[in-house]
Structure formats: C-alpha cells, structure tokens
Design an enzyme around this catalytic site. Structure first.
Site, PDB file in Angstrom:
ATOM      1  N   LYS A 127       0.791  -1.124   0.058  1.00  0.00           N
ATOM      2  CA  LYS A 127      -0.047  -0.221   0.122  1.00  0.00           C
ATOM      3  C   LYS A 127       0.835   1.293  -0.070  1.00  0.00           C
ATOM      4  CE  LYS A 127      -3.840  -2.204   0.452  1.00  0.00           C
ATOM      5  NZ  LYS A 127      -4.989  -2.136  -0.248  1.00  0.00           N
ATOM      6  N   ALA A 147      -8.272  -4.403  -6.966  1.00  0.00           N
ATOM      7  CA  ALA A 147      -6.778  -4.551  -6.941  1.00  0.00           C
ATOM      8  C   ALA A 147      -6.257  -4.437  -5.535  1.00  0.00           C
ATOM      9  CB  ALA A 147      -6.215  -3.600  -7.729  1.00  0.00           C
ATOM     10  N   CYS A 148      -6.902  -3.537  -4.684  1.00  0.00           N
ATOM     11  CA  CYS A 148      -6.338  -3.044  -3.460  1.00  0.00           C
ATOM     12  C   CYS A 148      -6.807  -4.311  -2.400  1.00  0.00           C
ATOM     13  CB  CYS A 148      -7.005  -1.942  -2.983  1.00  0.00           C
ATOM     14  SG  CYS A 148      -6.128  -0.663  -3.630  1.00  0.00           S
ATOM     15  N   THR A 149      -7.380  -5.504  -2.916  1.00  0.00           N
ATOM     16  CA  THR A 149      -7.509  -6.563  -2.059  1.00  0.00           C
ATOM     17  C   THR A 149      -6.510  -7.542  -2.415  1.00  0.00           C
ATOM     18  OG1 THR A 149      -9.257  -7.767  -3.419  1.00  0.00           O
ATOM     19  CG2 THR A 149     -10.228  -6.349  -1.893  1.00  0.00           C
ATOM     20  N   GLU A 163     -12.322  -2.893  -1.859  1.00  0.00           N
ATOM     21  CA  GLU A 163     -11.668  -3.196  -0.303  1.00  0.00           C
ATOM     22  C   GLU A 163     -12.364  -2.250   0.561  1.00  0.00           C
ATOM     23  OE1 GLU A 163      -7.214  -3.134   1.170  1.00  0.00           O
ATOM     24  OE2 GLU A 163      -8.494  -1.261   1.916  1.00  0.00           O
TER      25      GLU A 163
END
Lengths: 177, 407
Positions: A99, B324-326, B306
C-alpha cells in the site's frame, strides 16, 4: 492488516468534503490501482487554514487522505510542502508494503493542491487568463492544460486572443490571419 | 453483531462429520499409509475409502482420482503434467482469459519450456465461444484448459461442447471445477473432460486436500517425484486426515446437493432482485442465466471494493472483491477486465458467494447494512461527486496537476 490508527481514520475520516472557491485543488489518480484523491485548500497569509478531500480508494487511501488533511491544516505553505508520504505512513502507525506506493498518495495530492495555489497566485499577478475556459495562465504557457487549447497572443499587447478574432479585445490592435 | 459469511468461494466451513472422519488420523491412526506393517493399514484404507467417496460425487472411477494438496496443485499437475507427457504430439496449449491464476501463472513456465499459449477471449458475460475454440485449434494443439465455472462471476462455461470439440480433434481437455463442485451436480463422464480439478475446501471439507480427476489411461508426468504414492502420479506421504475429511465431505455433498442448490438459488435470486431497489448504480457481472447458484457478483459504482469489504467486516459481514487493493498484484481483476469492464468500475467489485447454511435472515441483514455503507463511501468519493455534477466520473485528466502512471 492495518494498524488501529489506519482503521480509525478509515472509519472516521476527518475533513471529508470539497471547498467552494478553494485557493488550490490537487488531484492524484492512478487508473491501474484505482485510487484517486482530490484535495482542496484554503490559504490565508501563507497559512493553510482549511483542507478538505475526497478519495476513491481502499482503506489505506482513505486513512492517508484523512491523516494528510490533519497534518496540513494550520501549516505554512513551506511547511506543508515538506510533508512526505513516508511521514504520513509513520503517523498512521505504518502501512502494508503493497500500500505504500499505490495508496499512499496523500502528500502528493496535497502538494498538487499547493502547486495549483502557487500557480494561480503567480497567474493572478500576470493577469492573463485562458480566453476559452477562463483559467489563469502562467507566463510562457501556450497550451491551456485543462481545456487543451492552443493560445494565440496579441502581437501588439501580448494578451491571449479569442479564437478567430481580427481585432485584439484588449488593445484594439489588428490581427493578421 | 450477527456474523454473516458470504465468502464460500474462498473457503467453506468444515462439516462436523468431516472433522469426525479426520480425527482418528490426527491422533490415533498415525501410521504411514505406505508402510507394510499394520500401522499403515487404517490410513491406507481411509485414503481408498475417500477415493471412492470423491469418485462417486463426480461419477468417476476411483482409480481416476489423484489426491493433491490444493486445487492450485491439481491445476499445475494437469497443465504441466499433461503438457510434458504429450509434448511429442505438439506444444500448443489453449486456455481462457478468465482462468484462475493457478492456470495463468503456469503459462510463463510453459512458454519458457517452448510451449505456445493461446488465450481465448470471453464475451461480456464471461463465456467462451465454442466456435472460437474451434478456430484457435492448430495441428500442434495438445491441451485445452477452460474452467467449468468462474469463481468470481459465477458464469458456467459450455464445457460439454468445448470437451466434445477437443475430443473430435484428439486434444486433451482439462477443466477447473473448483467453483462448480458443491454448487451444481458434476458428472465428469457426461462432461467429457479428460482432467478435472476441485478441492475439499469448496465442498465443506478441510484445507490441504484436493483432487485431479484423470481419465483412466491418460498419461501424465508427475510434478512431485519421489515415492510411488498415487500410482506414481503424485509422490509424497498423503495428508491422510485431510483426505479422509474430503471423502466424508464429498459423501455428504452428494446426498444433500439438491437441497443446498435449492437454498442457494432462492437466496441468490433474492439478492439479485432486492439489491437494485436498495442501492443505485449496481452493475451485476457474469451470465444472467448460465451461472452458479448462490454466486452474486456486482460492481457498485463509485465505491472501492476493499473499502467496501472493510466496512462490511465492521458489521460482521464477510465478502470478497476483485478490486486490486484486495490483492497483492495492485491490478484490477483480470476476470472483470476480460468482460470489458473499465478499470475504475472493476475496482468497485463485490462478490457474494453464499453457502448451504446461509438464511433469509442473513440476506435481510446484508440488505439493511449495505445501503448506509455505500452512502458513506460515496460521500467520500470524488467519482460520485463528479457523477452528481453530471460529469463523466471515469475521465482521468492526464496532465492536470499530478498523475500517476501505471505501477
């Protein structure tokens, strides 16, 4: 996966919203990852008096935006420009490695808003505006970025010209085609 | 808070009967099934019993069942194992664009080994066109792998037709049935597949056990070499407890599948009907008819997947997303992109995979919890603000201020 602080900012983000007549607007987007942040700032006497944001993104992106908005408020422009994405992540108690790049764009978005503010300030000093979308123009700017229009300048007074004009509305000078 | 589990595609709760079946092989019958002495007998018998139980679930011969550790391993054994065993006939393989990553990632290795891969496109519902398969087949094609049903959008492929095309041309056909088994009845003989994958964890069995069905007489190269377990097709001491649990889960699935399916169908239909009345701008993904029961996939525009999952988790609801963020890849789901959905919309995906124990109360609770979560996240979203202003929400303005390019 996230620290308690990240989750707290995600659940209760501070300073969500838009500022009407903001002094600077910064937008950072990543079409691949999907995170997108828009920051709005209000500046008085070189101090950021208000910050608002809107974010489309994951938990980290929302928490980062919230944290940046808190960190920037009350700071001078110079101080706010020194805020880094690493500092934001640290303030949040860390972010997962994947992230760090994708969602930790808050400082970039804030800096973009500050750059927009500085550009506007400089432009309002020169007084030139795009004749098509009315955005202030910087010195030497020949293509307006938002409306992507090529700007023609009056050969007599140097002011921007509307499209297909034969007379400069500023100085009345004749414009040869 | 009512915990509600809508993520059965990732893992199902293990049946108590399966746990009971596993127990002796964890603490009593510890012998190695390959041993000749008496301690090896009960574990060996447990494996053979499980082989029969699993074979019955998919109408296969027991000797066609190869036990592995996961669906990923089975998919690897199928693709690489069959490709390497039959490479003297040709080195061309065909897969679909929406296969699981355990198929897609292997193609890199296979390419390094000199194989050529053709990827079949899918239509807007995620279906492979049999005609496209016909056209993609070459004289050197040896293997086709198309999943039975997609784990992310629920679309069921015309597997029988695809297998028949392969059979006509003497080409091996593998199908990953991990998402399908436990939701619809499977008959590998009727499907006509030469190889078929599924795992215990998708049929209320334990993690650590899966199978590759391999039509009797089909040559395959083992990926794991060593002892003569699984008739030399997969070496290594068997995970006896997990295999015993898988066998029991398969037996129970075979008995109760019609009831499970009825429940999944009914609850899934409720979601499809009622969700659009609660939340605007939902785009359902996957095939409207040819789809797995109890799989409800959608994109909820202007809300990132997410963020949605985390908010749902706060209310006790477990779901999944192709956002994508998961994932670690930071790229939107290749399945959703293959349907022609744009990146920003694909980031807004929500996948609900219901299970046999879900109830109307779960659906009611979800339908109550979702709208305020969506409202909250949309109130933060610049895309939604654009939409409300009548602008194109998905128009990214490169060059305006700061813009991040692809990672």
């Amino acid at each position: 996966m996230y620290s308690e602080k990240v989750m707290e900012h995600f659940r209760n983000p501070r300073n969500v919203g838009e500022i009407e007549n903001a002094d600077g607007v910064g937008e950072v987007g990543n079409p691949v990852c999907g995170d997108m942040m828009t920051f709005y700032i209000k500046v008085e006497n070189d101090i950021i008096t208000d910050v608002k944001f809107k974010t489309f993104g994951c938990g980290a992106a929302i928490a980062v935006s919230s944290m940046v908005s808190e960190m920037a408020k009350g700071k001078t422009i110079e101080e706010a420009l020194k805020i880094t994405n690493e500092q934001v992540a640290k303030e949040l108690g860390g972010l997962p490695p994947n992230k760090m790049h994708c969602s930790n764009l808050g400082a970039d978005a804030l800096h973009a808003a500050i750059q927009d503010y500085l550009q506007r300030r400089q432009q309002s000093a020169t007084g030139c505006r795009c004749p098509y979308c009315d955005r202030p123009l910087t010195e030497g700017e020949t293509v307006c970025q938002p409306c992507q229009t090529k700007i023609n300048f009056c050969p007599h007074c140097g002011k921007p010209l509307p499209r297909n004009t034969t007379v400069c509305p500023e100085c009345g000078g004749k414009i040869d085609k | 808070m009512n915990p509600v589990y809508f993520d059965h595609a990732n893992s199902t709760p293990v049946l108590p009967e399966a746990v009971t079946a596993m127990q002796p092989y964890l603490n009593q019958q510890f012998g190695n099934p390959s041993s000749l002495h008496r301690f090896g007998d009960p574990p060996r018998q447990a494996i053979e019993q499980a082989r029969n139980q699993v074979a019955r679930l998919i109408n296969a011969a027991p000797e066609s069942i190869i036990f592995t550790s996961s669906a990923t391993e089975s998919n690897n054994l199928a693709l690489k194992g069959l490709a390497l065993a039959h490479q003297n006939k040709g080195k061309h393989i065909i897969i679909s664009a929406i296969e699981h990553i355990s198929i897609i990632e292997q193609t890199r290795t296979l390419k390094r080994l000199g194989f050529e891969i053709t990827t079949l496109k899918v239509d807007q519902w995620g279906r492979v066109d049999p005609q496209e398969l016909r056209e993609a087949i070459r004289p050197d094609t040896i293997l086709v792998s198309v999943m039975h049903a997609n784990y992310e959008i629920g679309t069921i492929q015309p597997v029988e037709q695809l297998a028949a095309i392969c059979r006509e041309r003497g080409i091996l056909f593998h199908s990953d049935g991990t998402a399908a088994v436990g939701r619809i009845a499977i008959d590998v003989a009727r499907l006509g597949a030469d190889a078929y994958t599924f795992s215990a964890q998708s049929i209320y069995g334990p993690k650590g056990a899966a199978i590759l069905y391999l039509k009797p007489g089909t040559r395959i190269n083992p990926l794991i070499e060593g002892g003569f377990q699984e008739k030399g097709r997969r070496a290594g001491t068997e995970n006896v407890a997990a295999i015993a649990g898988m066998g029991k889960a398969a037996e129970i699935a075979q008995i109760h599948l019609p009831d499970w399916r009825k429940n999944l169908d009914r609850l899934g239909k409720r979601l499809y009907q009622e969700l659009p009345t609660r939340v605007e701008r939902i785009i359902f993904t996957g095939h409207p008819v040819n789809r797995l029961p109890g799989v409800v996939s959608m994109c909820i525009e202007f809300v990132e997947g997410e963020a949605l999952l985390l908010s749902l988790d706060d209310t006790g609801i477990a779901a999944a997303s192709g956002s994508a963020c998961t994932a670690r890849t930071l790229k939107a789901s290749h399945v959703l992109l293959a349907l022609g959905i744009n990146h920003a919309v694909a980031q807004s995906s929500l996948l609900l995979t219901l299970g046999k124990d879900n109830t109307d109360a779960d659906i009611d609770y979800f339908l109550d919890q979702l709208p305020p979560i969506v409202s909250r996240l949309r109130s933060i979203s610049p895309l939604y603000a654009r939409y409300l202003r009548g602008e194109n929400p998905y128009e990214f303005k490169a060059g305006q201020n700061h813009y991040h390019e692809e990672n």
